[in-house]
Design an enzyme around this catalytic site. Structure first.
Site, mmCIF file in Angstrom:
data_model
loop_
_atom_site.group_PDB
_atom_site.id
_atom_site.type_symbol
_atom_site.label_atom_id
_atom_site.label_comp_id
_atom_site.label_asym_id
_atom_site.label_seq_id
_atom_site.Cartn_x
_atom_site.Cartn_y
_atom_site.Cartn_z
ATOM 1 N N ASP A 2 34.338 46.017 49.188
ATOM 2 C CA ASP A 2 33.833 47.213 48.571
ATOM 3 C C ASP A 2 32.566 47.723 49.382
ATOM 4 O O ASP A 2 32.439 48.856 49.487
ATOM 5 C CB ASP A 2 33.615 47.040 47.207
ATOM 6 C CG ASP A 2 34.755 46.872 46.286
ATOM 7 O OD1 ASP A 2 35.751 47.483 46.732
ATOM 8 O OD2 ASP A 2 34.622 46.157 45.264
ATOM 9 N N ARG A 36 47.133 50.924 44.017
ATOM 10 C CA ARG A 36 47.674 51.755 45.219
ATOM 11 C C ARG A 36 47.862 50.665 46.146
ATOM 12 O O ARG A 36 47.794 50.789 47.407
ATOM 13 C CB ARG A 36 46.815 52.788 45.680
ATOM 14 C CG ARG A 36 46.653 53.829 44.661
ATOM 15 C CD ARG A 36 45.979 55.245 45.041
ATOM 16 N NE ARG A 36 45.970 56.209 43.838
ATOM 17 C CZ ARG A 36 45.759 57.321 44.085
ATOM 18 N NH1 ARG A 36 45.482 58.030 45.083
ATOM 19 N NH2 ARG A 36 45.424 57.821 42.757
ATOM 20 N N ALA A 95 30.901 47.983 40.700
ATOM 21 C CA ALA A 95 30.924 49.329 41.905
ATOM 22 C C ALA A 95 29.406 49.423 42.221
ATOM 23 O O ALA A 95 29.149 49.631 43.556
ATOM 24 C CB ALA A 95 31.821 50.570 41.466
ATOM 25 N N LYS A 120 35.752 39.473 39.447
ATOM 26 C CA LYS A 120 35.101 39.434 40.925
ATOM 27 C C LYS A 120 33.902 38.517 40.977
ATOM 28 O O LYS A 120 33.566 37.967 42.066
ATOM 29 C CB LYS A 120 34.402 40.767 41.099
ATOM 30 C CG LYS A 120 35.632 41.948 41.428
ATOM 31 C CD LYS A 120 34.965 43.269 41.803
ATOM 32 C CE LYS A 120 36.263 44.197 42.142
ATOM 33 N NZ LYS A 120 35.708 45.632 42.691
ATOM 34 N N GLN A 132 37.979 49.900 51.676
ATOM 35 C CA GLN A 132 37.856 48.247 51.256
ATOM 36 C C GLN A 132 39.274 47.710 51.659
ATOM 37 O O GLN A 132 39.245 46.548 51.929
ATOM 38 C CB GLN A 132 37.509 48.103 49.832
ATOM 39 C CG GLN A 132 38.399 48.973 48.720
ATOM 40 C CD GLN A 132 39.724 48.135 48.442
ATOM 41 O OE1 GLN A 132 39.735 47.022 48.767
ATOM 42 N NE2 GLN A 132 40.810 48.835 48.048
#
Ligand code: NAD
Length: 300
Positions: free
Chosen positions: A125, A34, A153, A89, A264
Site C-alpha cells: 500500500d 478486485r 490506509a 494487517k 499495490q
C-alpha cells in the site's frame, strides 16, 4: 463451494502442477475484492498458471481461525504468498520472520511471501500510494499536506508522502489518539483546527472511509478547498467521491483511489511471481469492474 479454510485450500491445490502459483487474500468481507481478477488476468497474459483464493472467515461456517493458523495452513499447502487485509494487517506482523522497510515504517503488512522457509512481510500500500502520486501528480506541490484519517490506509499514505519529500504533514482524525500516534511515527503534526490546516495545505488526502458508498459525505467541508490545491482520495468505491466531485468543481487537481489499489497489486504480483507486472493491464482489469457496475452488472 468450500465453506472453510481446509476446504478452500483443498480446492486450490486440486490439479495444481509444479508451476502453479498459489496466492490469495486473507481478510473479512472481501467477497467483492478486485484482487483475484487483477492477479489472475495479469498471470494469464504472461502465461503463468496462477490461482488467487479469497480466504474470508466471514464466509465460513464454524469458528474463525486465528490469523497465524490461516498463514500456517496456506504456507504448508505450498502457497507462494498471500495478501492480507482488514482486520489482520497489524496482527500478522508478529507471525513473520523478515520485514522489508515499508512495513517497518508503517507497522502493518498487506503482502506475505513464503520463500526459503521464511515468511517475508511487505507493505505494498505504501509503494502503491507513492507510485500513484508520482504518476498522477508528478509536480505536487508537496510542501504542506493535510492528511485526513490515521488508520491503516492513512498510515501507509503518511509514510509514502514523507518518502516523496512532503515537508510538513498535518494529520486529522476524529480519533485524536490515532492522529497523535501516526504523527509521532511519521514526523507529522496533529491538526487541531481543520480550517486553518486546510488554508496552509498544498494538498489534501482523504484516507478516512467517508465518501464510500456505504458512508456518504466528506470528512472535510468542501467550502474549505481552494483551486490551487490538489485533492487525493484513497476511497475507490465509488471512484468519484463527493469530495473529489466538489474539489473538481472548485478547480482543484484531483487523484482518485484507483492508482493506489492497482499499484499495490502490481507490486504484490511482482513479489509473488518474480515477474514484472504490466500496470496498464492490471488497471484495465480494475476498471472493468466499474464498467460492469455501470452496465448494471453484479461485480463492483
Ligand atoms: P481504518 O478504519 O483503519 O481507518 C480509518 C480512520 O479514519 C480511523 O482512524 C477513523 O477514526 C478515521 N475517521 C473516520 N471518519 C473520520 C472523519 N470524518 N474525520 C477524520 N477521521 C475520520 O480504515 P482504513 O483501512 O484506513 O481504510 C480507510 C479507507 O481507505 C477505506 O475507504 C478503504 O476502502 C480505503 N482504502 C483504499 C485503498 C486503496 O488501495 N485505494 C487501500 C486501503 C484502504
Amino acid at each position: 463451494m468450500a465453506r472453510d479454510l481446509g476446504g478452500q485450500i483443498a480446492e486450490a491445490v486440486d490439479g495444481a502442477g509444479p508451476d502453479t502459483v498459489l496466492v490469495g487474500l486473507i481478510g473479512k468481507g472481501i467477497q467483492r475484492s478486485r484482487s483475484p481478477a487483477m492477479h489472475m488476468e495479469e498471470a494469464r497474459a504472461q502465461g503463468i498458471d496462477l490461482r488467487y483464493v479469497l480466504f474470508d472467515p466471514d464466509a465460513w461456517s464454524g469458528a474463525e481461525p486465528a490469523v497465524q493458523d490461516m498463514l500456517a495452513a496456506v504456507e504448508a499447502a505450498g502457497f507462494a504468498g498471500v495478501n492480507v487485509t482488514y482486520p489482520y494487517k497489524k496482527a500478522v506482523v508478529a507471525h513473520l520472520d523478515v520485514l522489508s522497510e515499508s512495513p517497518r515504517q508503517v507497522g502493518a503488512v498487506n503482502t506475505v511471501v513464503f520463500r526459503d522457509g521464511r515468511r517475508h512481510g511487505h507493505n505494498t500500500d505504501f509503494w502503491g500510494y507513492a507510485e500513484s502520486l508520482r504518476r498522477g501528480l508528478p509536480a505536487g506541490p508537496f510542501g504542506t499536506v493535510l492528511l485526513l484519517g490515521a488508520g491503516g490506509a492513512g498510515s501507509a499514505v503518511a509514510h509514502a508522502l514523507k518518502s516523496l519529500g512532503v515537508r510538513r504533514l498535518l494529520i486529522a482524525d476524529t480519533d485524536r489518539d490515532a492522529a497523535a500516534t501516526l504523527a509521532a511515527a511519521a514526523a507529522g503534526a496533529v491538526c487541531v483546527d481543520l480550517a486553518a490546516a486546510a488554508a496552509q495545505a498544498d494538498g489534501i488526502v482523504n484516507a478516512t472511509p467517508v465518501g464510500m458508498v456505504k458512508l456518504p459525505g466528506t470528512a472535510i467541508d468542501p467550502a474549505l478547498l481552494e483551486p490551487r490545491q490538489w485533492v487525493s482520495d484513497v476511497v475507490y468505491f465509488p471512484l468519484e467521491t463527493e469530495l473529489l466531485a466538489a474539489a473538481r468543481a472548485r478547480g482543484c487537481t484531483c487523484l482518485n483511489g484507483a492508482g493506489m489499489a492497482v499499484f499495490q497489486a502490481v507490486r504484490a504480483f511482482e513479489l509473488f511471481t518474480g515477474r514484472e507486472a504490466v500496470s496498464a493491464r492490471m488497471r484495465a482489469t480494475f476498471d472493468a469492474f466499474d464498467h460492469a457496475a455501470r452496465a448494471g452488472g453484479e461485480r463492483s
